[in-house]
Design a protein around this motif. Structure first.
Motif, PDB file in Angstrom:
ATOM      1  N   PHE A   1       0.832  -1.201   0.000  1.00  0.00           N
ATOM      2  CA  PHE A   1       0.000   0.000   0.000  1.00  0.00           C
ATOM      3  C   PHE A   1       0.871   1.257   0.000  1.00  0.00           C
ATOM      4  CE2 PHE A   1      -2.545   3.358   1.847  1.00  0.00           C
ATOM      5  CZ  PHE A   1      -3.796   3.171   1.276  1.00  0.00           C
TER       6      PHE A   1
ATOM      7  N   ALA B   1     -10.706  -9.840   2.693  1.00  0.00           N
ATOM      8  CA  ALA B   1     -10.478  -8.846   3.740  1.00  0.00           C
ATOM      9  C   ALA B   1      -9.547  -9.418   4.806  1.00  0.00           C
ATOM     10  CB  ALA B   1     -11.800  -8.427   4.362  1.00  0.00           C
TER      11      ALA B   1
ATOM     12  N   ASP C   1     -10.106  -5.570   9.038  1.00  0.00           N
ATOM     13  CA  ASP C   1     -10.406  -4.668   7.924  1.00  0.00           C
ATOM     14  C   ASP C   1     -11.715  -5.076   7.261  1.00  0.00           C
ATOM     15  OD1 ASP C   1      -8.046  -3.233   8.261  1.00  0.00           O
ATOM     16  OD2 ASP C   1      -6.913  -4.562   6.939  1.00  0.00           O
ATOM     17  N   SER C   2     -12.447  -4.091   6.806  1.00  0.00           N
ATOM     18  CA  SER C   2     -13.708  -4.387   6.115  1.00  0.00           C
ATOM     19  C   SER C   2     -13.497  -4.622   4.631  1.00  0.00           C
ATOM     20  CB  SER C   2     -14.688  -3.224   6.315  1.00  0.00           C
ATOM     21  OG  SER C   2     -14.141  -2.022   5.795  1.00  0.00           O
ATOM     22  N   GLN C   3     -12.326  -4.194   4.099  1.00  0.00           N
ATOM     23  CA  GLN C   3     -12.046  -4.336   2.676  1.00  0.00           C
ATOM     24  C   GLN C   3     -10.818  -5.215   2.455  1.00  0.00           C
ATOM     25  OE1 GLN C   3     -11.694  -0.114   1.424  1.00  0.00           O
ATOM     26  NE2 GLN C   3     -13.188  -0.634  -0.146  1.00  0.00           N
ATOM     27  N   SER C   4     -10.771  -5.824   1.288  1.00  0.00           N
ATOM     28  CA  SER C   4      -9.562  -6.530   0.881  1.00  0.00           C
ATOM     29  C   SER C   4      -8.529  -5.508   0.423  1.00  0.00           C
ATOM     30  CB  SER C   4      -9.871  -7.489  -0.265  1.00  0.00           C
ATOM     31  OG  SER C   4     -10.215  -6.756  -1.440  1.00  0.00           O
ATOM     32  N   LEU C   5      -7.281  -5.924   0.316  1.00  0.00           N
ATOM     33  CA  LEU C   5      -6.225  -5.029  -0.172  1.00  0.00           C
ATOM     34  C   LEU C   5      -6.533  -4.577  -1.594  1.00  0.00           C
ATOM     35  CD1 LEU C   5      -3.431  -3.710   0.248  1.00  0.00           C
ATOM     36  CD2 LEU C   5      -2.420  -5.812  -0.684  1.00  0.00           C
TER      37      LEU C   5
ATOM     38  N   ASP D   1      -9.446  -4.229  -3.070  1.00  0.00           N
ATOM     39  CA  ASP D   1     -10.550  -3.264  -3.094  1.00  0.00           C
ATOM     40  C   ASP D   1     -10.123  -1.913  -2.522  1.00  0.00           C
ATOM     41  OD1 ASP D   1     -12.258  -5.065  -4.246  1.00  0.00           O
ATOM     42  OD2 ASP D   1     -13.178  -5.693  -2.359  1.00  0.00           O
ATOM     43  N   GLU D   2      -9.335  -1.925  -1.460  1.00  0.00           N
ATOM     44  CA  GLU D   2      -8.901  -0.680  -0.838  1.00  0.00           C
ATOM     45  C   GLU D   2      -8.047   0.145  -1.805  1.00  0.00           C
ATOM     46  OE1 GLU D   2      -6.740   0.867   3.300  1.00  0.00           O
ATOM     47  OE2 GLU D   2      -6.654  -1.246   2.720  1.00  0.00           O
TER      48      GLU D   2
ATOM     49  N   ASP E   1     -10.259   1.506  -4.669  1.00  0.00           N
ATOM     50  CA  ASP E   1     -11.113   2.627  -4.264  1.00  0.00           C
ATOM     51  C   ASP E   1     -10.326   3.918  -4.110  1.00  0.00           C
ATOM     52  OD1 ASP E   1     -13.270   0.970  -4.256  1.00  0.00           O
ATOM     53  OD2 ASP E   1     -13.399   0.748  -2.082  1.00  0.00           O
ATOM     54  N   LEU E   2      -9.107   3.827  -3.551  1.00  0.00           N
ATOM     55  CA  LEU E   2      -8.329   5.033  -3.286  1.00  0.00           C
ATOM     56  C   LEU E   2      -7.562   5.528  -4.508  1.00  0.00           C
ATOM     57  CD1 LEU E   2      -6.865   4.322   0.267  1.00  0.00           C
ATOM     58  CD2 LEU E   2      -8.523   6.076  -0.352  1.00  0.00           C
TER      59      LEU E   2
END
Length: 250
Positions: free
Chosen positions: A116, A145, A149-153, A155-156, A159-160
């Protein structure tokens, strides 16, 4: 010398298979003899090579050290970033593309934070960008996920930054199991791309490559297309590469 010969044979075989010399080559986990090895590889016709040394916490040669090779006419800007915060990333800026080369920490619980962070760094580049290397985070966990965490890597990051991972189109990497000395299979070597890269063709360095017990990670050739009109290789080279990849893809 054996290592030098193996690397040069890999480059020659890759060039013959795809009818094009690799523009940029990353060699990771070069912790001993890196300077002499880079000097030898830099003597190969048409290429220059640079050893990128990185120290561990005791200031010894780190397995995060790299060699970067490039075609002489590219004249890239090469810099290490992130040394003080995490395992370093080698950032190579070309005229129209930025490539980050990494050897992510070998801890699948900590690896997502480093991945990330490196994508966050590359996302600020004015050029399209890719992150390549040993991610040490299995492909099969990208869409799941993590605890807490509510999101997988995947998806995160999507999204960002609107970045996405690219499957290597190879058999799984063989990783050693220390307790038994045997092997287990995981896909740990893959690529992430920014949204302004239209297509990535991932392929073995040459058809039928499967020397996993000699080199326990995946040497992968990636052909990068910035957009449909502005490709990094000619149409003829692209067709040859596609044919080679199709003949050996799983």
């Amino acid at each position: 010398m054996w290592c030098c010969q193996q690397i040069l044979q890999w480059i020659i075989a890759t060039a013959n298979a795809h009818q094009a010399l690799p523009s940029l080559i990353f060699l990771s986990e070069v912790s001993q003899g890196g300077g002499a090895l880079a000097e030898y590889l830099g003597s190969a016709g048409g290429y220059r090579a640079r050893y990128i040394a990185a120290g561990d916490r005791n200031d010894n040669a780190s397995p995060c050290s790299f060699i970067v090779m490039w075609q002489e006419e590219l004249n890239p800007e090469i810099e290490i970033v992130g040394v003080s915060q995490r395992r370093p990333m080698v950032r190579v800026r070309l005229r129209d593309l930025t490539v980050g080369g990494v050897h992510i920490i070998a801890n699948s619980d900590k690896a997502p934070e480093e991945i990330f962070g490196d994508i966050t760094e590359l996302h600020t580049e004015p050029n399209p960008a890719v992150l390549i290397g040993d991610m040490n985070f299995p492909w099969t966990r990208l869409d799941k996920a993590q605890p807490g965490d509510s999101q997988s890597l995947e998806d995160e990051i999507a999204d960002l930054y609107d970045w996405e991972p690219v499957h290597p189109r190879l058999q799984a990497t063989f990783g050693k199991v220390s307790e038994t000395g045997g092997f287990r299979t995981q896909i740990l070597d893959y690529l992430w791309k920014s949204e302004d890269i239209s297509r990535i063709d991932a392929m073995p360095p040459f058809p039928g490559y499967n020397q996993w017990t000699m080199i326990d990670h995946a040497p992968i050739a990636y052909r990068i297309h910035l957009n449909d009109e502005d490709e990094l290789m000619s149409d003829g080279e692209d067709e040859m590469g596609d044919d080679a990849a199709g003949a050996s893809a799983p």
